[in-house]
Scaffold this motif. Sequence first.
Motif, PDB file in Angstrom:
ATOM      1  N   ILE A 120      -1.460 -18.088 -34.797  1.00 37.77           N
ATOM      2  CA  ILE A 120      -2.062 -18.127 -33.385  1.00 37.77           C
ATOM      3  C   ILE A 120      -1.881 -19.940 -33.226  1.00 37.77           C
ATOM      4  O   ILE A 120      -2.525 -20.623 -34.192  1.00 37.77           O
ATOM      5  CB  ILE A 120      -3.461 -17.672 -33.471  1.00 37.77           C
ATOM      6  N   THR A 121      -1.723 -20.246 -32.189  1.00 38.64           N
ATOM      7  CA  THR A 121      -1.703 -21.668 -31.865  1.00 38.64           C
ATOM      8  C   THR A 121      -2.672 -21.905 -30.912  1.00 38.64           C
ATOM      9  O   THR A 121      -3.057 -21.263 -30.174  1.00 38.64           O
ATOM     10  CB  THR A 121      -0.198 -22.181 -31.297  1.00 38.64           C
ATOM     11  N   ALA A 122      -3.014 -23.182 -30.599  1.00 41.93           N
ATOM     12  CA  ALA A 122      -3.738 -23.771 -29.320  1.00 41.93           C
ATOM     13  C   ALA A 122      -3.244 -25.097 -29.157  1.00 41.93           C
ATOM     14  O   ALA A 122      -2.897 -25.782 -30.214  1.00 41.93           O
ATOM     15  CB  ALA A 122      -5.190 -23.737 -29.714  1.00 41.93           C
ATOM     16  N   GLU A 123      -3.031 -25.463 -27.574  1.00 42.12           N
ATOM     17  CA  GLU A 123      -2.745 -26.915 -27.545  1.00 42.12           C
ATOM     18  C   GLU A 123      -3.754 -27.519 -26.662  1.00 42.12           C
ATOM     19  O   GLU A 123      -4.208 -26.876 -25.894  1.00 42.12           O
ATOM     20  CB  GLU A 123      -1.251 -26.629 -26.659  1.00 42.12           C
ATOM     21  N   LEU A 124      -3.908 -28.828 -26.915  1.00 49.16           N
ATOM     22  CA  LEU A 124      -5.060 -29.502 -26.406  1.00 49.16           C
ATOM     23  C   LEU A 124      -4.746 -30.959 -25.988  1.00 49.16           C
ATOM     24  O   LEU A 124      -3.934 -31.458 -26.776  1.00 49.16           O
ATOM     25  CB  LEU A 124      -6.453 -29.318 -27.026  1.00 49.16           C
ATOM     26  N   ASP A 125      -5.468 -31.629 -25.021  1.00 40.84           N
ATOM     27  CA  ASP A 125      -5.298 -32.922 -24.866  1.00 40.84           C
ATOM     28  C   ASP A 125      -6.221 -33.589 -26.038  1.00 40.84           C
ATOM     29  O   ASP A 125      -7.076 -33.150 -26.443  1.00 40.84           O
ATOM     30  CB  ASP A 125      -5.855 -33.332 -23.504  1.00 40.84           C
ATOM     31  N   GLU A 126      -5.534 -34.663 -26.665  1.00 38.66           N
ATOM     32  CA  GLU A 126      -5.983 -35.456 -27.591  1.00 38.66           C
ATOM     33  C   GLU A 126      -7.578 -35.774 -27.378  1.00 38.66           C
ATOM     34  O   GLU A 126      -8.314 -35.911 -28.402  1.00 38.66           O
ATOM     35  CB  GLU A 126      -5.290 -36.585 -28.123  1.00 38.66           C
ATOM     36  N   ARG A 127      -7.849 -36.072 -26.154  1.00 35.77           N
ATOM     37  CA  ARG A 127      -9.098 -36.473 -25.917  1.00 35.77           C
ATOM     38  C   ARG A 127     -10.314 -35.310 -25.904  1.00 35.77           C
ATOM     39  O   ARG A 127     -11.431 -35.783 -25.804  1.00 35.77           O
ATOM     40  CB  ARG A 127      -9.157 -37.366 -24.420  1.00 35.77           C
ATOM     41  N   ASN A 128      -9.635 -34.199 -26.105  1.00 36.55           N
ATOM     42  CA  ASN A 128     -10.623 -32.865 -25.517  1.00 36.55           C
ATOM     43  C   ASN A 128     -11.359 -32.864 -27.157  1.00 36.55           C
ATOM     44  O   ASN A 128     -11.134 -31.653 -27.844  1.00 36.55           O
ATOM     45  CB  ASN A 128      -9.874 -31.839 -25.385  1.00 36.55           C
ATOM     46  N   THR A 129     -11.951 -33.589 -27.746  1.00 36.77           N
ATOM     47  CA  THR A 129     -12.501 -33.478 -28.923  1.00 36.77           C
ATOM     48  C   THR A 129     -13.523 -32.274 -29.182  1.00 36.77           C
ATOM     49  O   THR A 129     -13.730 -31.557 -30.261  1.00 36.77           O
ATOM     50  CB  THR A 129     -13.689 -34.835 -29.251  1.00 36.77           C
ATOM     51  N   ALA A 130     -14.242 -31.799 -27.868  1.00 37.26           N
ATOM     52  CA  ALA A 130     -14.861 -30.690 -28.294  1.00 37.26           C
ATOM     53  C   ALA A 130     -14.165 -29.351 -28.488  1.00 37.26           C
ATOM     54  O   ALA A 130     -14.645 -28.616 -29.279  1.00 37.26           O
ATOM     55  CB  ALA A 130     -15.752 -30.210 -26.615  1.00 37.26           C
ATOM     56  N   SER A 131     -12.962 -29.230 -28.012  1.00 38.41           N
ATOM     57  CA  SER A 131     -12.046 -28.166 -28.254  1.00 38.41           C
ATOM     58  C   SER A 131     -11.215 -28.356 -29.444  1.00 38.41           C
ATOM     59  O   SER A 131     -11.364 -27.525 -30.233  1.00 38.41           O
ATOM     60  CB  SER A 131     -11.023 -28.169 -27.059  1.00 38.41           C
ATOM     61  N   ALA A 132     -11.099 -29.395 -30.066  1.00 40.15           N
ATOM     62  CA  ALA A 132     -10.586 -29.848 -31.479  1.00 40.15           C
ATOM     63  C   ALA A 132     -11.666 -29.230 -32.546  1.00 40.15           C
ATOM     64  O   ALA A 132     -11.447 -28.802 -33.432  1.00 40.15           O
ATOM     65  CB  ALA A 132     -10.299 -31.263 -31.770  1.00 40.15           C
ATOM     66  N   ALA A 133     -13.076 -29.639 -32.089  1.00 40.79           N
ATOM     67  CA  ALA A 133     -13.866 -29.453 -33.112  1.00 40.79           C
ATOM     68  C   ALA A 133     -14.045 -27.628 -33.156  1.00 40.79           C
ATOM     69  O   ALA A 133     -14.411 -27.315 -34.510  1.00 40.79           O
ATOM     70  CB  ALA A 133     -15.174 -30.030 -32.586  1.00 40.79           C
ATOM     71  N   LEU A 134     -14.013 -27.168 -32.054  1.00 46.83           N
ATOM     72  CA  LEU A 134     -14.101 -25.625 -31.921  1.00 46.83           C
ATOM     73  C   LEU A 134     -13.051 -25.111 -32.942  1.00 46.83           C
ATOM     74  O   LEU A 134     -13.244 -24.175 -33.526  1.00 46.83           O
ATOM     75  CB  LEU A 134     -14.207 -25.023 -30.571  1.00 46.83           C
ATOM     76  N   LEU A 135     -11.824 -25.671 -32.453  1.00 44.92           N
ATOM     77  CA  LEU A 135     -10.611 -25.057 -33.315  1.00 44.92           C
ATOM     78  C   LEU A 135     -10.956 -25.341 -34.924  1.00 44.92           C
ATOM     79  O   LEU A 135     -10.523 -24.430 -35.528  1.00 44.92           O
ATOM     80  CB  LEU A 135      -9.354 -25.738 -32.969  1.00 44.92           C
ATOM     81  N   GLU A 136     -11.177 -26.281 -35.128  1.00 45.86           N
ATOM     82  CA  GLU A 136     -11.635 -26.624 -36.598  1.00 45.86           C
ATOM     83  C   GLU A 136     -12.664 -25.771 -37.304  1.00 45.86           C
ATOM     84  O   GLU A 136     -12.633 -25.144 -38.310  1.00 45.86           O
ATOM     85  CB  GLU A 136     -11.921 -27.986 -36.817  1.00 45.86           C
TER      86      GLU A 136
END
Length: 178
Positions: free
Chosen positions: A133-149
């Motif tokens: 499963i993948t997810a793609e995001l803008d590097e500045r979207n830190t809330a989304s990166a934190a959720l994925l981690e």
Amino acid sequence: MIPWTPALPLLTERLELRVHHASDVDDMLQFRSDPEVVRYVPWPVSTRADVEQALEKRLNAGRVDAVGDWLILAIVLRETGQVIGEVLLKNSGEDAAELGYALHRSFHGKGLAREAAEAMLDLGIRELGLRRITAELDERNTASAALLERLGFTLARRYPEEFKGEQCWALEYELLVD
Ligand SMILES: CC(C)(COP(=O)(O)OP(=O)(O)OC[C@H]1O[C@@H](n2cnc3c(N)ncnc32)[C@H](O)[C@@H]1OP(=O)(O)O)[C@@H](O)C(=O)NCCC(=O)NCCS
């Protein structure tokens, strides 16, 4: 594997994840018209007409018949019945999929996006047999990166992209199922 015909709705402690109804338009407009919420997702800052158009595509998005299509579920707060966001899973072919999500700003910071994403991942892995499963995001979207981690995803790729008319860096996260 297609088609995807999951048993719906999915229930979690605080949420119901279900197919959209035509009557969801007012609730959806609340978060789709918020520039902060749509900043890093492909939707425009939406008018009611934009939401009605988006909603029409979602009324039958509780099943997926072709590679490239999205399973799209409304995130409903069980306590009030309000649609507070949506969670999505794209069939990327074979046993792969892409995860997406967006939530009304008033409901950020409560673990609700995580609760919805976990239910969608559980469906994808246990019922749909997904292995990647993948997810793609803008590097500045830190809330989304934190959720994925928090969900156990790891960073797989960083690449330049044009998004909403702007040059930026995109990240691809992935979750591999053993
Ligand atoms: C990306 C997005 C969904 C993340 O939402 P979120 O609310 O931050 O994510 P979570 O559900 O994981 O909530 C985590 C936060 O809730 C807190 N929390 C409170 N109660 C909690 C609970 N019961 N369980 C878990 N976390 C809880 C956590 O401590 C954490 O807070 P922190 O961010 O201050 O550390 C949200 O920012 C959003 O909708 N953005 C706009 C759309 C978007 O960009 N989508 C992604 C495109 S790639």
